[in-house]
Design a protein around this motif. Structure first.
Motif, PDB file in Angstrom:
ATOM      1  N   ARG A 106       5.052   5.386  -4.269  1.00 31.13           N
ATOM      2  CA  ARG A 106       5.898   4.869  -5.344  1.00 31.13           C
ATOM      3  C   ARG A 106       7.298   4.539  -4.852  1.00 31.13           C
ATOM      4  O   ARG A 106       8.297   4.793  -5.532  1.00 31.13           O
ATOM      5  N   THR A 107       7.367   3.971  -3.669  1.00 30.44           N
ATOM      6  CA  THR A 107       8.637   3.567  -3.081  1.00 30.44           C
ATOM      7  C   THR A 107       8.493   2.160  -2.533  1.00 30.44           C
ATOM      8  O   THR A 107       7.681   1.923  -1.633  1.00 30.44           O
ATOM      9  N   ASN A 108       9.274   1.251  -3.070  1.00 34.72           N
ATOM     10  CA  ASN A 108       9.231  -0.137  -2.629  1.00 34.72           C
ATOM     11  C   ASN A 108      10.352  -0.362  -1.624  1.00 34.72           C
ATOM     12  O   ASN A 108      11.533  -0.367  -1.977  1.00 34.72           O
ATOM     13  N   VAL A 109       9.988  -0.550  -0.356  1.00 38.07           N
ATOM     14  CA  VAL A 109      11.000  -0.705   0.685  1.00 38.07           C
ATOM     15  C   VAL A 109      11.798  -1.983   0.512  1.00 38.07           C
ATOM     16  O   VAL A 109      12.944  -2.080   0.985  1.00 38.07           O
TER      17      VAL A 109
ATOM     18  N   ALA B  42      -4.343   1.001 -15.758  1.00 41.56           N
ATOM     19  CA  ALA B  42      -5.229   2.151 -15.562  1.00 41.56           C
ATOM     20  C   ALA B  42      -4.423   3.425 -15.321  1.00 41.56           C
ATOM     21  O   ALA B  42      -4.851   4.309 -14.584  1.00 41.56           O
ATOM     22  N   GLY B  43      -3.224   3.491 -15.921  1.00 40.19           N
ATOM     23  CA  GLY B  43      -2.433   4.698 -15.835  1.00 40.19           C
ATOM     24  C   GLY B  43      -1.634   4.869 -14.563  1.00 40.19           C
ATOM     25  O   GLY B  43      -1.040   5.930 -14.357  1.00 40.19           O
ATOM     26  N   VAL B  44      -1.573   3.864 -13.693  1.00 43.80           N
ATOM     27  CA  VAL B  44      -0.817   3.986 -12.443  1.00 43.80           C
ATOM     28  C   VAL B  44       0.078   2.756 -12.286  1.00 43.80           C
ATOM     29  O   VAL B  44      -0.161   1.699 -12.881  1.00 43.80           O
ATOM     30  N   ASN B  45       1.112   2.907 -11.456  1.00 40.38           N
ATOM     31  CA  ASN B  45       2.010   1.796 -11.171  1.00 40.38           C
ATOM     32  C   ASN B  45       1.360   0.800 -10.233  1.00 40.38           C
ATOM     33  O   ASN B  45       0.681   1.183  -9.273  1.00 40.38           O
ATOM     34  N   ARG B  46       1.592  -0.460 -10.503  1.00 37.45           N
ATOM     35  CA  ARG B  46       1.086  -1.521  -9.647  1.00 37.45           C
ATOM     36  C   ARG B  46       2.141  -1.896  -8.622  1.00 37.45           C
ATOM     37  O   ARG B  46       3.344  -1.836  -8.887  1.00 37.45           O
ATOM     38  N   ALA B  47       1.710  -2.300  -7.446  1.00 39.18           N
ATOM     39  CA  ALA B  47       2.638  -2.636  -6.364  1.00 39.18           C
ATOM     40  C   ALA B  47       3.226  -4.028  -6.580  1.00 39.18           C
ATOM     41  O   ALA B  47       2.516  -4.969  -6.928  1.00 39.18           O
TER      42      ALA B  47
ATOM     43  N   ILE C 139       0.843  -1.205   0.000  1.00 42.17           N
ATOM     44  CA  ILE C 139       0.000   0.000   0.000  1.00 42.17           C
ATOM     45  C   ILE C 139       0.876   1.252   0.000  1.00 42.17           C
ATOM     46  O   ILE C 139       0.610   2.219  -0.732  1.00 42.17           O
ATOM     47  N   VAL C 140       1.932   1.230   0.832  1.00 48.18           N
ATOM     48  CA  VAL C 140       2.875   2.349   0.852  1.00 48.18           C
ATOM     49  C   VAL C 140       3.512   2.536  -0.522  1.00 48.18           C
ATOM     50  O   VAL C 140       3.664   3.671  -1.016  1.00 48.18           O
ATOM     51  N   GLU C 141       3.880   1.433  -1.164  1.00 45.80           N
ATOM     52  CA  GLU C 141       4.481   1.508  -2.497  1.00 45.80           C
ATOM     53  C   GLU C 141       3.505   2.108  -3.500  1.00 45.80           C
ATOM     54  O   GLU C 141       3.899   2.918  -4.348  1.00 45.80           O
ATOM     55  N   ARG C 142       2.266   1.720  -3.394  1.00 47.06           N
ATOM     56  CA  ARG C 142       1.264   2.242  -4.330  1.00 47.06           C
ATOM     57  C   ARG C 142       1.043   3.742  -4.130  1.00 47.06           C
ATOM     58  O   ARG C 142       0.895   4.493  -5.103  1.00 47.06           O
ATOM     59  N   VAL C 143       1.080   4.212  -2.888  1.00 48.68           N
ATOM     60  CA  VAL C 143       0.804   5.617  -2.595  1.00 48.68           C
ATOM     61  C   VAL C 143       2.032   6.483  -2.859  1.00 48.68           C
ATOM     62  O   VAL C 143       1.938   7.541  -3.501  1.00 48.68           O
TER      63      VAL C 143
END
Length: 537
Positions: A220-223, A245-250, A214-218
């Motif tokens: 855009r940072t994958n811990v 849909a125009g956004v990055n997937r987690a 969820i953090v990555e989706r909001v």
């Protein structure tokens, strides 16, 4: 004032003189363990000093010192279970390797699997009290492996002539590594306490992964891509990106958003089971609140992955639960609806792409006919070129592991369909064997849950595992299961728990066994008694 007389003294060496304790002789197991530890310590020190740079050598020796100091905690079967599950859940496969110069990339999950296999093998050789734990599902697995072996033998000459024999054998070796997790974890599950420990570990690990998805989706940072900054890990390749849909997937700690979503879906029945039977929190209301929050976070992680495959998996799990246990299905809906409403309010475009796109059949079918044979191709578009190859080798396929889909030596295209991949490699015989391997445990668990389980908690666990495995089986038509290691290994660990339930949990006497869906509830003990027994196990 009174005096207590002293006992009379005896000459030294007399009958009343306590004899000094005898020195305890070392057992063969202790001697073997000492020799093994000495050899291993020497090898690690010499390897670090000769092959690694000074900083890496210092880190390795510091880590070795900590291992020695904490050996009473680390060298336990519970710690090994934590190490294996934690590595699989938190360190992305195919992305990191240990910085050790070897002819191959030593990925962390491979190392932990090797440690588990070696530790168990050493224990079986030296500990006379250790017994082989029955695996229950050996015959379905044996049938599947036999069909792959028949495919290899039938295509042996052609594979050698085309230079693919080594590639095929490598496929068998990789599959053996993955399947060894099932055997290793099953041997570690020697009590109900260990089973509950593993289930809680997997559940909260999945919850943490979902939270950071969820953090990555909001943000855009994958811990999980930052682990190389804190752990002695070497990056093998750059992480990929996927959009919808125009956004990055987690991605989370998985290799792909689909694999992340499937893994999280598999854990939903387990979380619901633990909401009632977990040993912590002890109070039933607190326990339901805690695991209810965990379930909503996992649902949020699934939404962050934006995967239509997850919708299919949850649909299959819901359908099976609705037919066999309607109350559990309604509980699943109760958790899903609030998260879905929140997601529709926050990310409506993603929910529309993930869920509502199923209502537009024409667009959905059209999306599956794009870019045949290419990365990210539509699955229906791949059917025609794949079936042209299947017709050439319909019964035994082209040889298991002979297809290469990435790299300079690629000779096939990505399918995003494990069943179709097995059909191409092992033919119709291989698909039949794979169906037995995937579906037989589901049937066996359901029969145990509704007919043979003596305790309600064991019947509920068998039912939850059957739902989870059935959901994973439905996903095999939509992604390459053997290529996405995290979800496959989680499936193996859950299958090991299922083997424990089927072979070690108490059963009814043959005269009591009835095929009745409500039978477990009528013969159940209350939840408090069940948890007390788990704590005493």
């Amino acid at each position: 004032m009174t005096f207590t007389p002293l006992p009379p003294t005896r000459p030294f060496g007399g009958a009343g003189t306590p004899t000094p304790p005898r020195r305890q002789r070392l057992t063969p197991r202790q001697i073997a363990g000492g020799v093994f530890a000495t050899v291993a310590l020497t090898a690690i020190v010499l390897t670090s000093a000769v092959l690694l740079p000074p900083i890496a050598t210092g880190t390795a020796l510091l880590g070795l010192s900590l291992v020695v100091l904490l050996r009473r905690i680390l060298f336990t079967w519970t710690a090994l279970l934590f190490l294996l599950a934690g590595t699989i859940m938190f360190i992305p496969a195919r992305l990191y390797a240990l910085p050790i110069p070897l002819p191959f990339a030593l990925e962390p999950y491979r190392l932990t699997i090797f440690i588990a296999v070696v530790a168990l093998g050493f224990s079986f050789l030296t500990d006379r009290t250790r017994r082989w734990q029955p695996i229950a599902f050996g015959w379905p697995l044996g049938i599947f492996l036999a069909t792959l072996l028949v495919s290899f033998i039938a295509n042996g000459t052609r594979l050698v002539n085309e230079g693919l024999a080594t590639t095929s054998l490598s496929g068998f070796f990789q599959l053996g590594i993955l399947l060894s997790v099932f055997f290793s974890v099953r041997q570690l599950l020697t009590s109900e306490r260990m089973v509950m420990t593993l289930l809680m570990l997997l559940t909260w690990s999945a919850t943490i992964v979902a939270f950071f998805a969820i953090v990555e989706r909001v943000f855009r940072t994958n811990v999980f891509l930052m682990l190389g900054n804190f752990l002695p890990l070497m990056v093998l390749r750059e992480a990929g990106e996927a959009t919808r849909a125009g956004v990055n997937r987690a991605y989370g700690s998985a290799q792909h958003p689909i694999a992340l979503a499937v893994m999280l879906c598999m854990m939903i029945p387990i979380v619901i089971y633990l909401a009632k039977y977990a040993v912590w929190p002890r109070h039933p209301i607190n326990r339901k609140i805690v695991y209810g929050i965990g379930t909503m976070i996992i649902f949020g992680g699934i939404v962050a992955a934006i995967s239509r495959t997850a919708v299919v998996v949850m649909g299959v799990m819901f359908l099976v639960a609705l037919i066999l246990r309607p109350r559990i299905a309604l509980l699943l809906v109760a958790f899903a609806v609030p998260v879905l409403i929140l997601a529709m309010a926050v990310v409506p475009a993603q929910v529309d792409s993930m869920l509502l796109s199923f209502l537009d059949i024409d667009s959905l079918v059209a999306s599956q006919y794009t870019s045949a044979g290419m990365t990210g191709a539509g699955r229906l578009a791949d059917l025609e070129p794949a079936m042209r190859e299947v017709v050439q080798f319909p019964f035994f396929g082209g040889g298991f592991g002979s297809r290469i889909v990435v790299g300079d030596e690629a000779n096939g295209f990505i399918l995003d369909n494990q069943v179709l991949g097995i059909l191409m490699e092992a033919g119709a015989l291989g698909v039949a064997g794979y169906a037995v391997f995937m579906l037989a445990p589901v049937v066996m668990l359901l029969v145990y849950a509704f007919r043979f389980a003596r305790e309600l908690r064991h019947a509920s666990l068998a039912f939850a595992l059957a739902i989870s495995i059935a959901g994973y089986s439905s996903a095999l038509f939509f992604f390459d299961a053997f290529g996405f290691f995290q979800s496959f290994l989680v499936h193996m660990m859950l299958l090991a728990v299922a083997a424990w339930v089927y072979t070690a949990a108490p059963r009814k006497a043959s005269a009591e066994a009835t095929l009745d869906i409500d039978a477990p509830a009528r013969g159940a003990t209350n939840a408090a008694t069940a948890r007390a027994r788990v704590m005493r196990a």
